[in-house]
Every structure is written in structure tokens, then in C-alpha cells.
Write an enzyme that holds these catalytic residues in place. Sequence first.
Site, PDB file in Angstrom:
ATOM      1  N   HIS A   1       6.209  -1.629  -0.911  1.00 14.82           N
ATOM      2  CA  HIS A   1       7.512  -1.784  -1.547  1.00 14.82           C
ATOM      3  C   HIS A   1       8.245  -2.790  -0.983  1.00 14.82           C
ATOM      4  O   HIS A   1       8.381  -2.948   0.211  1.00 14.82           O
ATOM      5  CB  HIS A   1       8.207  -0.317  -1.680  1.00 14.82           C
ATOM      6  CG  HIS A   1       7.125   0.654  -2.315  1.00 14.82           C
ATOM      7  ND1 HIS A   1       7.096   0.931  -3.692  1.00 14.82           N
ATOM      8  CD2 HIS A   1       6.471   1.957  -1.636  1.00 14.82           C
ATOM      9  CE1 HIS A   1       6.301   1.749  -3.860  1.00 14.82           C
ATOM     10  NE2 HIS A   1       5.933   2.329  -2.805  1.00 14.82           N
TER      11      HIS A   1
ATOM     12  N   HIS B   1      -3.254  -0.409  -3.241  1.00 13.45           N
ATOM     13  CA  HIS B   1      -2.366  -0.339  -4.138  1.00 13.45           C
ATOM     14  C   HIS B   1      -2.033  -1.770  -4.390  1.00 13.45           C
ATOM     15  O   HIS B   1      -0.932  -2.142  -3.559  1.00 13.45           O
ATOM     16  CB  HIS B   1      -1.286   0.609  -4.012  1.00 13.45           C
ATOM     17  CG  HIS B   1      -1.761   1.917  -3.821  1.00 13.45           C
ATOM     18  ND1 HIS B   1      -1.671   3.004  -4.934  1.00 13.45           N
ATOM     19  CD2 HIS B   1      -2.156   2.638  -2.740  1.00 13.45           C
ATOM     20  CE1 HIS B   1      -2.058   4.072  -4.516  1.00 13.45           C
ATOM     21  NE2 HIS B   1      -2.234   4.044  -3.248  1.00 13.45           N
ATOM     22  N   PHE B   2      -2.795  -2.593  -5.059  1.00 16.32           N
ATOM     23  CA  PHE B   2      -2.422  -3.993  -5.199  1.00 16.32           C
ATOM     24  C   PHE B   2      -1.399  -4.423  -6.250  1.00 16.32           C
ATOM     25  O   PHE B   2      -0.905  -5.461  -6.451  1.00 16.32           O
ATOM     26  CB  PHE B   2      -3.474  -5.130  -5.080  1.00 16.32           C
ATOM     27  CG  PHE B   2      -4.138  -4.986  -3.838  1.00 16.32           C
ATOM     28  CD1 PHE B   2      -3.451  -4.558  -2.769  1.00 16.32           C
ATOM     29  CD2 PHE B   2      -5.424  -5.927  -3.662  1.00 16.32           C
ATOM     30  CE1 PHE B   2      -4.016  -5.002  -1.439  1.00 16.32           C
ATOM     31  CE2 PHE B   2      -6.123  -5.906  -2.608  1.00 16.32           C
ATOM     32  CZ  PHE B   2      -5.368  -5.642  -1.558  1.00 16.32           C
ATOM     33  N   ARG B   3      -0.851  -3.352  -6.910  1.00 15.37           N
ATOM     34  CA  ARG B   3       0.336  -3.389  -7.845  1.00 15.37           C
ATOM     35  C   ARG B   3       0.214  -4.554  -8.944  1.00 15.37           C
ATOM     36  O   ARG B   3       1.242  -4.653  -9.662  1.00 15.37           O
ATOM     37  CB  ARG B   3       1.458  -3.952  -7.006  1.00 15.37           C
ATOM     38  CG  ARG B   3       1.609  -3.117  -5.792  1.00 15.37           C
ATOM     39  CD  ARG B   3       2.244  -1.643  -6.009  1.00 15.37           C
ATOM     40  NE  ARG B   3       2.803  -0.971  -4.714  1.00 15.37           N
ATOM     41  CZ  ARG B   3       2.560   0.448  -4.780  1.00 15.37           C
ATOM     42  NH1 ARG B   3       1.877   1.168  -5.516  1.00 15.37           N
ATOM     43  NH2 ARG B   3       3.085   0.941  -3.676  1.00 15.37           N
TER      44      ARG B   3
ATOM     45  N   ASN C   1      -2.772   3.216 -10.064  1.00 12.58           N
ATOM     46  CA  ASN C   1      -1.378   3.577 -10.542  1.00 12.58           C
ATOM     47  C   ASN C   1      -0.327   2.313 -10.898  1.00 12.58           C
ATOM     48  O   ASN C   1       0.488   1.896  -9.951  1.00 12.58           O
ATOM     49  CB  ASN C   1      -0.510   4.429  -9.322  1.00 12.58           C
ATOM     50  CG  ASN C   1      -0.442   4.031  -8.097  1.00 12.58           C
ATOM     51  OD1 ASN C   1      -1.452   3.295  -7.775  1.00 12.58           O
ATOM     52  ND2 ASN C   1       0.587   4.250  -7.333  1.00 12.58           N
TER      53      ASN C   1
ATOM     54  N   HIS D   1      -9.073   2.105  -0.488  1.00  7.54           N
ATOM     55  CA  HIS D   1      -7.768   2.755  -0.777  1.00  7.54           C
ATOM     56  C   HIS D   1      -6.716   1.630  -0.830  1.00  7.54           C
ATOM     57  O   HIS D   1      -5.962   1.736   0.213  1.00  7.54           O
ATOM     58  CB  HIS D   1      -7.638   4.068  -0.217  1.00  7.54           C
ATOM     59  CG  HIS D   1      -6.639   4.878  -0.426  1.00  7.54           C
ATOM     60  ND1 HIS D   1      -6.639   6.109  -0.178  1.00  7.54           N
ATOM     61  CD2 HIS D   1      -5.543   4.590  -1.697  1.00  7.54           C
ATOM     62  CE1 HIS D   1      -5.325   6.688  -0.844  1.00  7.54           C
ATOM     63  NE2 HIS D   1      -4.752   5.609  -1.542  1.00  7.54           N
TER      64      HIS D   1
ATOM     65  N   ASP E   1      -4.674   2.615   2.286  1.00 11.16           N
ATOM     66  CA  ASP E   1      -3.605   3.228   1.259  1.00 11.16           C
ATOM     67  C   ASP E   1      -2.452   2.270   1.680  1.00 11.16           C
ATOM     68  O   ASP E   1      -1.490   2.479   1.306  1.00 11.16           O
ATOM     69  CB  ASP E   1      -3.117   4.654   1.806  1.00 11.16           C
ATOM     70  CG  ASP E   1      -2.330   5.270   0.759  1.00 11.16           C
ATOM     71  OD1 ASP E   1      -2.144   4.656  -0.148  1.00 11.16           O
ATOM     72  OD2 ASP E   1      -1.717   6.629   1.240  1.00 11.16           O
TER      73      ASP E   1
HETATM   74  O1  DOR Z   1       3.019   7.148  -0.411  1.00  8.78           O
HETATM   75  C1  DOR Z   1       2.393   6.706  -1.331  1.00  8.78           C
HETATM   76  N1  DOR Z   1       2.746   5.633  -2.175  1.00  8.78           N
HETATM   77  N2  DOR Z   1       1.257   7.589  -1.321  1.00  8.78           N
HETATM   78  C2  DOR Z   1       0.578   7.420  -2.557  1.00  8.78           C
HETATM   79  O2  DOR Z   1      -0.595   7.877  -2.609  1.00  8.78           O
HETATM   80  C3  DOR Z   1       0.714   6.271  -3.567  1.00  8.78           C
HETATM   81  C4  DOR Z   1       1.592   5.219  -3.026  1.00  8.78           C
HETATM   82  C5  DOR Z   1       2.003   4.208  -4.127  1.00  8.78           C
HETATM   83  O3  DOR Z   1       1.477   3.774  -4.730  1.00  8.78           O
HETATM   84  O4  DOR Z   1       3.406   3.660  -3.516  1.00  8.78           O
END
Ligand code: DOR
Length: 450
Positions: free
Chosen positions: A312, A61-63, A93, A59, A308
Site C-alpha cells: 500500500h 498481491h501484485f494489484r 483481490n 502468495h 503475502d
Molecule cells: O493484510 C492483508 N492485506 N492481508 C491480506 O490477506 C490481504 C492483503 C491485501 O491485499 O492488502
Amino acid sequence: VDLIIKNAKIFVQDRVIESCLAINDGKIVAIGVESKMPRSDSVLKGNGKLVIPGLIDVHVHFRDPGFTHKEDFKTGTAAAAAGGVTTIIDEPNNIPPTYDITALKEKMKIAEKKAVIDYSFSYGLNTNNLDDIEQVHSMGISSFDIFTGGFSDQLSIKNPGIILEALSKVKEIGAITCLTCGDSMLNNYTTEKMKNKGRRDINAYSEASLTVSEGLGVARNLLLANSISSKLHLRQITNRNALNVLKKLKNNNKVTSEVSPFYLFLNTKNIEKLGPFGKVGPSIKPKKEMEATWFAFVNGEIDIIATDHAPHTREEKEQGKEDIWKAPPGLPCIESMLPLLLTQVNKGRIGIKRIIEATSELPAKIFGLYPKKGTIQIGSDADLTLVDLNAKGIIEGKSSHSKIDWTPFEGFRFLGRPVTTLVRGVKVFDDFDIIGSPGYGKFVPSMNIR
Ligand code: DOR
């Protein structure tokens, strides 16, 4: 053979043995005493360090593509290697979102050029793309994510009828559906009420996120999956309400669940100080919930841990200093998870066996990567993390290999950290440095997990 690791404590078949390990063509070919090892010109001295299977983080998020100012496949996988992680599964995402096959192919090309460690992807499901499931699976992907709230309609499914249809299609092909919990209507209602009261502080963000909302989400997801006996992986369990429902309704072994380090090591007291740098969805909970979640993780009620990792930039987070609603949710932690967990091993709060089960063995089994990944045995990929259980230090954002130079765990002391990471027998991280090359990492097709 290509490499021999000597004088190490190796985790083999549920226990730690003092032993040597031989690697050839990226695979483990022998485990045993030095006199029985094949010959090699290359030796890695274990110096009594612990060798565990490389972590599998299902899980992240490597953007990349879309938000490469926050992270990309090179920096994300470098930070992963520094955290002892050897395989990741990336979330959908992005921009463009990984919700159609063209976008998936584009992301595969990006990762192929940049990844330092091995990887796979999770495909996002919405109301329009359920017909893609079979083709995506034929491309070697077994993880399908459904976001139920917190995202636009294009990136989520809120209608239980369509969730049921998705669960059924994924079941047919022998893959796994991952669902976020939480009730989007309830979350929106409580958030609007908080905003109307003029609340803009981080506590308002926490208070708006009721534990019952997660309980409702777990109940809905579990009842839907149980009704057709499908597999289901529940993301981000954070509190007693969710845990109670999980315990009551989980009536077979087809359901698995996950927690992230944020819900085990941070509570609402921490985020009062962190402000927007502690904003994540689902929100961080009070200490009592954190302790119950830890207990459920230790005893296996929650099966696995995944980071996760959702970076940012500092500037993006700072927008929430005066008004918490303006900060994006999400926190980085791919480098800090293993040191945080090893510290708890040193404190006697959890065993190393459970850590290995929750970070590599079960993630590999649940996502169809076992026994190629997730175990130290002959024939498996030589994905190995050497751990120094006596290494002391302090977690600092500035020393991270990620694009992001902050961490919600800033200043936390650790005892135990990964010191060397090997992917398919090749060192990608050593001491404090990334030595793996972008492009070395390979896509790992999953096997059926029916
Ligand atoms: O806080 C979160 N940020 N929860 C998620 O499930 C997605 C993630 C994000 O992509 O920033």
C-alpha cells in the site's frame, strides 16, 4: 549449450556440491565436474557462490489490475527477481476481482506483457462461482483461494456448507483449495468492542485479533477438509493456538500450511514503533507467539513460507497514524524475505536445506509445478538463484524495486542475499539491477496434484 555456470556450490538432491551446471533452451541439461561439461560460448562464473532453486512465492498481491498505483506486474515481478524469486502465484483481490473467467483472462493478458519472471494465478471463490472451477482448472490453474473474513461477501465465503462444497469440487478436479484462517464473526465482534472503547492505536488492532479466532478458523477448515478427505492449504499461521489445533487435527498428509515473514521476524514490540506500517491481517503477534511460530516453521510443522507481499502507498498507510482503523492492512516484503532467511542460516538458527524445501521444493509440489519448477535436476527449468552468504547490508525501503519505498523491516541488518537470478536460463537480476525484460515471464500451467 547456451550457458555454463562454473565454480559454484550447487544444491542438488538434498546437498550442496561443488560443481558446474549446463543450460540449454531454458532447461538444466548437465550437472557435474568441469571436464564433463558440454561446450558453451557463454560462462557464468559462480565464484564459489551458492546456487539454489529459484524461489516460488505462492502468495503475492501484485494489484494489477485495479490498484496499479501500489504495484503492477512489472514492478512486482522485478522486486520478486531482486528477492531471488523466479515464479509467483498472484492473489485474486483486484478490481475487477479474479472471481470470473473474463477477469482471469484480462489479468493473463496484463501479466503476459509485463512480467519479468514466471507466474500463475489463484482464482477466488465466492458463493456464486463454484461452477467455474472446472474451466479455470482446464486453463492451467490449480490454486483456488477462499477468504473467510476481512473482505466483502463478493470476495469471501462464510457459510461452512458452501466451503465444503467448494472443497469437494476442487478435490474432484485434483487442485488445491487455500483457506485463510480466523473467525470473521469473532473478529468483527472484538473489533467493534475496541472501536466503541474509543481505541485507535495499533495495539488495539492487535488486541482485537484474538489468537483463538485463528484456532477456530484452523479447526473449522481442517474438520471440513478431513470430512471429505480433500486437500487443503492453510494460509498465514501466526500463533500457538492455531498450531495446537493444526497438530491435533492434521491426520493425513493432504493438509499443508504457510507462514509469512511478518510472523517470524516482527512482534508487537516492533509494531508499536511501526504503527500503521505494521498493520497486516492477520495481525502481528507478541514475541512468545513469534518464537513458537518460528520453531514450527523450522521443524516443518508449518510446511512453507510465502511473502503475502501486499503493498500500500505511504499516503494510504499514513491515514492510520491517528486512527489505526483507517489504514489498509498489508505489508510488502518480496525483496526482503530471502535476506532475512539467509541471515538466520548464518546465525545457525535454520539449515539451508530447510529454507530450500520451504521456499521452492514444497511450494512447487503443493501447487502442481514440480519438477518443472522447484528443483535443480536435469530436465527442470533453469530457474536459479545465486546467493552470496557473506553479503552484508541493511534493509531499506528506498532501494526496493517495488513501487513502494517503505518496508516494515527498515534498518534490519542482513548477512546473505541473492546476487543473481535466472529464469529459464536467462539472467533477470544481477547484482542490484533488474535486467530482465517485461514480457519475458511466462504463465506456468500447473499439473494435476491429486
Ligand atoms: O493484510 C492483508 N492485506 N492481508 C491480506 O490477506 C490481504 C492483503 C491485501 O491485499 O492488502
